[in-house]
Motif scaffolding. Sequence first.
Motif, mmCIF file in Angstrom:
data_model
loop_
_atom_site.group_PDB
_atom_site.id
_atom_site.type_symbol
_atom_site.label_atom_id
_atom_site.label_comp_id
_atom_site.label_asym_id
_atom_site.label_seq_id
_atom_site.Cartn_x
_atom_site.Cartn_y
_atom_site.Cartn_z
ATOM 1 N N LEU A 198 0.726 -1.322 -0.024
ATOM 2 C CA LEU A 198 -0.198 -0.283 -0.215
ATOM 3 C C LEU A 198 0.708 1.145 0.633
ATOM 4 N N LEU A 199 1.062 1.014 -1.822
ATOM 5 C CA LEU A 199 1.786 3.016 -1.412
ATOM 6 C C LEU A 199 0.660 4.604 -1.065
ATOM 7 N N LEU A 200 1.232 5.542 -0.241
ATOM 8 C CA LEU A 200 0.638 6.359 0.014
ATOM 9 C C LEU A 200 1.028 7.779 -0.143
ATOM 10 N N ASP A 201 2.556 7.634 -0.295
ATOM 11 C CA ASP A 201 3.420 9.032 -0.363
ATOM 12 C C ASP A 201 4.136 8.031 -2.125
ATOM 13 N N ALA A 202 4.398 9.501 -2.589
ATOM 14 C CA ALA A 202 4.847 9.072 -4.595
ATOM 15 C C ALA A 202 5.591 9.784 -3.567
ATOM 16 N N GLY A 203 6.429 9.944 -2.331
ATOM 17 C CA GLY A 203 7.833 10.560 -2.436
ATOM 18 C C GLY A 203 8.119 12.551 -3.020
ATOM 19 N N TRP A 204 7.228 12.618 -3.800
ATOM 20 C CA TRP A 204 7.661 13.990 -4.185
ATOM 21 C C TRP A 204 5.862 14.068 -4.705
ATOM 22 N N GLY A 205 5.879 15.800 -5.540
ATOM 23 C CA GLY A 205 4.628 16.223 -6.314
ATOM 24 C C GLY A 205 3.402 16.472 -4.785
ATOM 25 N N LEU A 206 2.379 16.426 -5.092
ATOM 26 C CA LEU A 206 1.444 17.350 -4.649
ATOM 27 C C LEU A 206 0.672 16.598 -3.674
ATOM 28 N N PRO A 207 0.867 16.636 -2.571
ATOM 29 C CA PRO A 207 0.756 15.908 -1.588
ATOM 30 C C PRO A 207 -1.294 15.354 -2.363
ATOM 31 N N GLN A 238 8.825 -5.617 -6.380
ATOM 32 C CA GLN A 238 9.263 -6.880 -5.824
ATOM 33 C C GLN A 238 8.905 -8.521 -4.955
ATOM 34 N N PRO A 239 8.444 -8.113 -3.109
ATOM 35 C CA PRO A 239 8.564 -8.125 -2.167
ATOM 36 C C PRO A 239 6.395 -8.695 -2.309
ATOM 37 N N PHE A 240 6.031 -8.207 -3.948
ATOM 38 C CA PHE A 240 4.467 -7.889 -3.750
ATOM 39 C C PHE A 240 4.163 -8.296 -4.916
ATOM 40 N N ASP A 241 3.198 -8.920 -4.618
ATOM 41 C CA ASP A 241 2.256 -9.729 -5.392
ATOM 42 C C ASP A 241 1.731 -8.698 -6.940
ATOM 43 N N PHE A 242 1.319 -8.006 -5.396
ATOM 44 C CA PHE A 242 0.624 -6.524 -6.327
ATOM 45 C C PHE A 242 0.657 -5.031 -5.182
ATOM 46 N N VAL A 243 0.600 -4.143 -5.901
ATOM 47 C CA VAL A 243 0.101 -2.700 -4.921
ATOM 48 C C VAL A 243 -0.736 -1.895 -5.451
ATOM 49 N N LEU A 244 -1.519 -1.012 -4.216
ATOM 50 C CA LEU A 244 -2.178 -0.076 -4.541
ATOM 51 C C LEU A 244 -1.828 1.169 -4.056
ATOM 52 N N SER A 245 -2.279 1.783 -4.563
ATOM 53 C CA SER A 245 -1.450 3.432 -4.449
ATOM 54 C C SER A 245 -3.216 4.442 -5.132
ATOM 55 N N PRO A 246 -3.089 5.770 -4.743
ATOM 56 C CA PRO A 246 -4.348 6.284 -5.908
ATOM 57 C C PRO A 246 -3.433 6.486 -7.117
ATOM 58 N N VAL A 247 -4.539 6.912 -7.942
ATOM 59 C CA VAL A 247 -3.674 6.968 -8.939
ATOM 60 C C VAL A 247 -3.018 8.719 -9.502
ATOM 61 N N SER A 248 -4.101 9.474 -8.884
ATOM 62 C CA SER A 248 -3.523 10.868 -8.725
ATOM 63 C C SER A 248 -3.907 11.567 -7.147
ATOM 64 N N PRO A 249 -3.123 11.971 -6.863
ATOM 65 C CA PRO A 249 -3.013 12.768 -5.599
ATOM 66 C C PRO A 249 -4.443 13.467 -5.199
ATOM 67 N N VAL A 250 -4.598 13.617 -6.781
ATOM 68 C CA VAL A 250 -5.691 15.302 -6.289
ATOM 69 C C VAL A 250 -7.180 14.482 -7.052
ATOM 70 N N PRO A 251 -7.824 15.019 -6.726
ATOM 71 C CA PRO A 251 -8.915 15.017 -8.189
ATOM 72 C C PRO A 251 -9.519 15.469 -9.177
ATOM 73 N N ALA A 252 -10.788 16.182 -9.684
ATOM 74 C CA ALA A 252 -10.258 16.861 -10.902
ATOM 75 C C ALA A 252 -10.260 18.474 -10.742
ATOM 76 N N PHE A 253 -9.697 19.023 -11.685
ATOM 77 C CA PHE A 253 -9.590 20.061 -11.528
ATOM 78 C C PHE A 253 -10.245 21.024 -12.406
ATOM 79 N N PRO A 254 -10.129 22.208 -12.529
ATOM 80 C CA PRO A 254 -10.975 23.070 -14.213
ATOM 81 C C PRO A 254 -11.080 23.114 -14.869
ATOM 82 N N ALA A 255 -12.242 22.946 -15.556
ATOM 83 C CA ALA A 255 -11.470 22.143 -17.357
ATOM 84 C C ALA A 255 -10.672 23.206 -18.047
#
Length: 466
Positions: free
Chosen positions: A264-273, A372-389
């Motif tokens: 379970l990856l909840l922090d990308a290490g950089w970028g938007l929170p 490698q230690p995991f069969d799969f990894v879960l994470s957010p796709v984006s740290p934030v929801p959709a933004f202005p058009a």
Amino acid sequence: MSAALHALGAAELGPLYRRGALSPLEVARAVIAHVERCEPALQATWAFDPDGALAMARASEARFAAGQPLSALDGVPVTLKENIATRGVPLPLGTAATTLVPAADDAPPAARLREAGAVFIAKTTMPDYGMLSSGLSSFHGARGVLTRNPWDLSKNPGGSSAGAAAAAAAGYGPLHLGTDIGGSIRLPAGWCGIVGFKPSNGRVPIQPPYAGRCAGPMTRTVADAALAMATLSRPDWRDATSLPPADIDWTALDVDLRGLRIGLLLDAGWGLPVTPETRAAVQAAARRFEAAGAVVEPLAPFTTRAMADGINLFWRVRSWLDISALPAERQTLVLPFIRDWVAAAAGFSTAQLFHGYSQMAALRDAAVTACQPFDFVLSPVSPVPAFPADWAMPTNDPLRAMEHIGFTLPCNMSEQPALSIDCGHTASGLPIGLQIIGRRHDDLGVLRLARAWERLRDPPRAWPAI
């Protein structure tokens, strides 16, 4: 039939066609009518071709009448991102700087779909050169087009597979084809609440190939994405980077979750929170997998700011070289955001360029080692929801252009399969995407875990009505 014809899945259509309960022509007409109803608001398509689609549907109908369908996708309506060549149709690449010349032939993904008997409804919109996570485009903007998110028309669908994601969420038929080099399938899929699958690099032959670049399906269901992969993954000699043909039963989507190790990856290490709503939705999904018997363990960040900045530098130089090669009058037609993003590249040294290029390999090795230690990894796709058009990026700042791709970019560099699937909504009703990452070449495994999530999650919200 309970569902409107335009909303039927690809996996549903084949059996109905074979029984004679429905015809490809009926479905094509229904999809065309639905697109015509929605496009004034959504603006997701380019080169919309009702006459061509109806001709393909009639040919499919004749094959079914003769008992000779070409494949499980025969008669299935599809759209293709505008940078995937289809013969006779120009490739604007989202930018007004392009000279429109009809493509001489189909690119590999389009060729496979045509050979399978799929019905081409339209091409779908993208931003300039595919270099934005947005639907903003100088080419389409010049036509008065601003592609919008079906869940909230004031929001952006994301990109670069902008029109494909919007079209899938709006029900422009069941199958849409996108491309991904840093998140361009998964990010708009997450923001539009659909399934977006970036396969292992080379699994789907593509032209032209490029480091990290993939083509993949964008659909409403995992079953439809898997059905598409059976056709899209067929070989094509034109892609020298493609994987050898593999005997994969793409319809075998059942999996036993007991004992699977999931990171379970909840922090990308950089970028938007990561926003609290996004974090909570992904954590809730992880708990569902854990309750079903999987072993879920936290995964620490494995990418760095240096990796992100190096790749950003390399991409800026590449784009600057491409744009600088254009005649001066065409350079001015490129979207101002893109011109601002590449401007500094003129002053970068060869040492900086080489260092930036080397960060792709550094990120690849870090991602493969961490997963490698995991069969799969879960994470957010984006740290934030959709933004202005009308924004070019979630930051809308060319100097912070990559701040939202910390979770998606690693899988392009590592060549691992990764998929976006809806795991909830914000309080304002915007979709939140869950990313499922697999080991390199385990494309079927990722689809299986996504299918398991479809069964574990609460019933999804009704699709938006445009």
